[in-house]
Design a protein around this motif. Structure first.
Motif, PDB file in Angstrom:
ATOM      1  N   TYR A 608     -47.920  42.980   4.364  1.00 25.26           N
ATOM      2  CA  TYR A 608     -46.796  43.082   5.287  1.00 25.26           C
ATOM      3  C   TYR A 608     -46.861  44.408   6.037  1.00 25.26           C
ATOM      4  CZ  TYR A 608     -45.171  39.196   2.468  1.00 25.26           C
ATOM      5  OH  TYR A 608     -45.081  37.991   1.823  1.00 25.26           O
ATOM      6  N   SER A 639     -37.342  35.439   3.573  1.00 28.80           N
ATOM      7  CA  SER A 639     -36.638  36.711   3.453  1.00 28.80           C
ATOM      8  C   SER A 639     -35.353  36.574   2.669  1.00 28.80           C
ATOM      9  CB  SER A 639     -36.320  37.258   4.847  1.00 28.80           C
ATOM     10  OG  SER A 639     -35.462  36.364   5.535  1.00 28.80           O
ATOM     11  N   ILE A 667     -37.002  44.203   9.825  1.00 29.08           N
ATOM     12  CA  ILE A 667     -38.106  43.229   9.818  1.00 29.08           C
ATOM     13  C   ILE A 667     -38.208  42.545  11.171  1.00 29.08           C
ATOM     14  CG2 ILE A 667     -37.901  42.823   7.339  1.00 29.08           C
ATOM     15  CD1 ILE A 667     -36.663  40.097   8.016  1.00 29.08           C
ATOM     16  N   LEU A 670     -41.892  42.506  12.073  1.00 27.13           N
ATOM     17  CA  LEU A 670     -42.726  42.374  10.889  1.00 27.13           C
ATOM     18  C   LEU A 670     -43.946  41.512  11.199  1.00 27.13           C
ATOM     19  CD1 LEU A 670     -43.232  42.650   7.811  1.00 27.13           C
ATOM     20  CD2 LEU A 670     -41.865  40.571   7.524  1.00 27.13           C
ATOM     21  N   ALA A 672     -47.347  39.869   9.189  1.00 24.78           N
ATOM     22  CA  ALA A 672     -47.811  39.590   7.832  1.00 24.78           C
ATOM     23  C   ALA A 672     -49.105  38.795   7.895  1.00 24.78           C
ATOM     24  CB  ALA A 672     -46.756  38.821   7.050  1.00 24.78           C
TER      25      ALA A 672
END
Length: 807
Positions: A608, A639, A667, A670, A672
């Motif tokens: 992440y 989340s 986030i 974010l 990932a």
């Protein structure tokens, strides 16, 4: 994006544009011999041209049911986040489906010849104001049954929760009430939400298949359709099983059973009530001709064999709601061998009128097709999605058709010709004779004789030169009007015009281009161009009387395609030649030597990167030290703000969604990266389909560094739908899923990602630690603050000249 496919079974795939008028003959598509059951000339297929699975299935169904080219309409469903939607607005329903379908039927002169509308690879439901609490969707198959009134202006919202005039009172069903359903019949129907009684003509709408997430694989569908057709008119001896339990899903319909069991007994059919929980579905039964089920989750096939042409369904909330993973899907019945089923596209509540009455088995026993039996047995089908073979009729008395005189198969004809035909029945149990014979030319009805024998006169000068198909249909005198038919292919030559290719068979690699030579004998005309068509779609052309036409294999389905050369003359006449059989070979992605199991760690590595997600995957960053590394047991990470199927991130400090942490943790940007390796055993090599489910904003799936599935800036939770397919050979493969989260102005921020896949066994699974694993590399052990010891991901390597750019 490059998509890899391989073709396991020899199938054809049509691809034509929506609304195109096609009258070309399916020369040599079907053997020139008698077929039983069906009514392919009475069904319109609505097929997604952008979905290879849909194309493969459509071609198989055309072959099995002798569906004319002119009865196929290709419609691209609306897309959502780059993938086909299964959820429509009312505007999309009308503009994408209802109006184009109604127009195609009218333009092709098929409005009353068509009685069924079958969809493949299309949406499954559309928005509707709730009739009962939160049932805010109706099924596309229901809307298509109302194509005529909806196209004429009936508001789709006013059509909800209406008792259809096709429904028949199940308390008393004599054989002579089991009448066939025709679009030409008009009913006066009261629509309570419209506050009006409206003259209504019905079609019978259904999904021939659903191959999206939690659906059936193309191989399963084709096998099921082949079994269904093989069972037409065979009257397999079997039992209808009624699964009894105390669940409201079962008790809602139990009051119907005694009447139905009595009706079946009058027809020599056994109906049995199973009252054990283990027999929610028939347990270890070799003769299932029907099953009535009521349970949220069901074991299937539960050791049982479902007979060809069988019907089975489940009264449950979400049998055809593909965004739900908590209840068994209706598609499991098809995977188990049933010919057709139905499921709810939204919460229906325990309202028996919205499900099939058990009298459906009485109608089937009396010779109805499964499509007819369904619409006769559901009072309010607004939330039900029919899935399977609409035309299956296992218990019908099917006529046998013979030509006593007429042109031979493949004969060249001109001027006036005639066909002497007769129909007969072998060991009938419902009908007593043949009511009428019909002649179809290239799928269009041209003549009807009310008798068991007929002489059909045909003036071939009214046809273009070239290949044409003649079909003689016999209809029995039972109320169900079951039919049999015979096909005869001929070549018309009245003007000396023809077109041909010196190539009769062609094999191409996945993305190969080929020059196909074609030439025209002009006769008394002047050719303007020659086209290569595949079910009416122009794949390429050349001006004048011939030359080489470039054929792009990427426009074809994997496996066998029949490409027809068609000469177009200045006077508008089109002359079809003999098809070229084109085999498109797939690209099989090879696997590497598998890592020994002792060096594997089950799980999916998640890395992440806070602040590195952007509106596209290309603009996002997946480099440098990640802010968090986790080893997930399944690629089903949330989340915690929205969907709570998995809360692995919920209590992590750096991604804490608590109100206190919201002020300091972002986030919004974010990024990932999830990665793992997986091994394909030799027995499991073949077609794999991957589906992103509930995945937000942007995502990209790579297998061995090659993009298989992806979309950018989805702006919300992904609606599950059709994924992408890759054919995988035995060995070890790498999987990488990149995601980027961007907060929107209309949704509160969250981070969701889920990946599902379906292998050659046809079962849809969540990608988890039973599938994905990590391979440690020297000196790459990582200690997290929580004290958890994690491993780095799969080895870096190149495959076929490509690699993951983010590794």
């Amino acid at each position: 994006m490059p998509v890899l496919w391989q073709f396991r079974e020899q199938r054809q795939s049509p691809l034509v544009q929506a609304g195109a008028v096609v009258s070309m003959v399916m020369w040599l598509l079907f053997a020139a011999s008698a077929f039983g059951g069906g009514g392919g000339q009475n069904i319109l297929l609505v097929v997604n041209p952008n979905d290879e699975a849909a194309l493969r299935i459509a071609t198989a169904y055309q072959r099995l049911r002798a569906v004319p080219d002119s009865n196929i309409v290709f419609i691209s469903p609306p897309t959502s986040y780059g993938l086909a939607k299964f959820d429509l607005s009312q505007t999309e329903l009308i503009n994408t489906y209802i109006n184009p379908v109604a127009t195609a039927l009218a333009d092709r002169g098929l409005t009353d010849q068509i009685d069924y509308i079958g969809v493949i690879g299309q949406a499954s439901r559309y928005s509707a104001t709730a009739a009962i609490s939160a049932d805010t969707r109706n099924s596309l198959t229901y809307a298509l049954s109302l194509t005529t009134p909806l196209a004429a202006g009936l508001n789709s919202n006013d059509a909800r929760y209406t008792t259809t005039a096709l429904y028949q009172n199940p308390s008393s069903i004599p054989v002579d009430s089991n009448s066939a359903i025709h679009h030409s019949d008009t009913y006066e129907v009261t629509y309570p939400y419209a506050g009006a009684t409206i003259s209504t003509q019905y079609y019978m709408g259904g999904a021939i298949a659903y191959t999206g997430v939690l659906g059936n694989s193309p191989g399963q569908v084709i096998a099921q359709l082949e079994r269904s057709v093989s069972g037409d008119g065979t009257k397999p001896e079997g039992t209808v099983y009624f699964g009894k339990n105390n669940d409201i899903r079962s008790t809602t319909r139990q009051g119907q059973w005694d009447t139905t069991i009595g009706q079946l007994s009058d027809r020599g059919v056994l109906g049995i009530v199973d009252s054990k929980d283990s027999q929610i579905t028939p347990l270890n039964k070799p003769d299932v001709r029907g099953a009535v089920v009521g349970k949220a989750t069901t074991p299937l096939p539960n050791g049982s064999t479902y007979l060809p042409g069988s019907w089975a369904d489940n009264l449950t909330s979400y049998g055809a709601t593909w965004s739900d993973r908590g209840q068994s899907k209706s598609t499991l019945f098809l995977a188990s061998g049933a010919a057709a089923t139905a499921g709810s596209v939204v919460e229906p509540y325990a309202v028996s009128a919205r499900f099939t009455n058990s009298s459906i088995f009485t109608f089937i026993a009396d010779g109805s097709t499964l499509g007819e039996a369904f619409f006769k047995s559901v009072s309010r089908p607004d939330i039900q999605m029919f899935i399977g073979d609409l035309l299956a009729q296992p218990y019908a008395d099917l006529p046998v058709v013979e030509l006593t005189s007429g042109p031979a198969e493949g004969a060249t004809v001109n001027g006036a010709i005639s066909l002497e035909a007769g129909g007969s029945l072998a060991s009938p149990t419902i009908a007593t004779g043949i009511a009428q014979l019909e002649l179809y030319v290239d799928g269009r009805l041209t003549d009807t004789v009310v008798n068991s024998s007929a002489t059909f006169a045909l003036d071939t000068t009214l046809l273009s030169d070239g290949c044409h198909q003649l079909q003689v249909v016999a209809i029995n005198n039972a109320a169900a009007e079951s039919e049999g038919y015979l096909l005869r292919n001929v070549v018309v030559d009245n003007h000396g015009r023809s077109v041909a290719s010196s190539v009769t068979n062609l094999t191409l690699d996945s993305a190969q281009m080929a020059a196909v030579p074609v030439s025209v004998a002009a006769g008394d005309g002047s050719p303007s161009r020659v086209e290569l068509r595949r079910l009416g779609s122009v794949l390429g052309q050349v001006s004048g009387a011939g030359g080489n036409i470039d054929l792009d294999a990427s426009q074809l389905a994997y496996g066998e395609n029949r490409v027809v050369p068609v000469a177009v003359f200045d006077d508008g006449t089109e002359v079809a030649g003999t098809p070229i059989v084109v085999q498109r070979n797939p690209s099989l992605l090879p696997g590497a030597t598998p890592t020994p199991t002792e060096y594997r760690t089950p799980g999916i590595k998640g890395e992440y990167f806070l602040g590195q997600g952007q509106t596209t995957i290309a603009a996002s960053e997946f480099d440098g030290a990640p802010d968090l590394v986790m080893l997930h047991g399944e690629l089903n990470v949330f989340s915690g703000l929205t969907y709570l199927y998995n809360d692995e991130l919920r209590n992590r400090t750096s991604l804490d969604r608590s109100p206190e942490a919201m002020a300091t943790t972002d986030i919004d940007h974010l990024a990932a990266r999830f990665s793992g390796c997986f091994e394909i055993d030799p027995s499991d090599s073949g077609e794999y389909e991957f589906f992103l489910w509930k995945t937000n904003d942007s995502a990209q799936l790579l297998i061995d560094g090659i993009e298989v599935l992806g979309f950018d800036n989805a702006n919300g939770s992904l609606t599950p739908g059709w994924g992408s397919t890759v054919w995988l050979d035995a060995g070890e493969h790498e999987l990488t899923l990149l995601t980027a989260n961007i907060q929107t102005s209309t949704r509160e921020d969250y981070f969701d990602v889920s990946l599902m896949y379906r292998g050659p066994d046809g079962i849809t699974r969540l990608a988890d630690s039973s599938f994905l694993y990590q391979i440690p590399e020297p000196a790459t052990w990582l200690i997290l603050g929580s004290g958890i010891l994690l491993l780095a991901g799969c080895r870096r390597r190149r495959r076929n000249g490509t690699s993951d750019r983010n590794r």
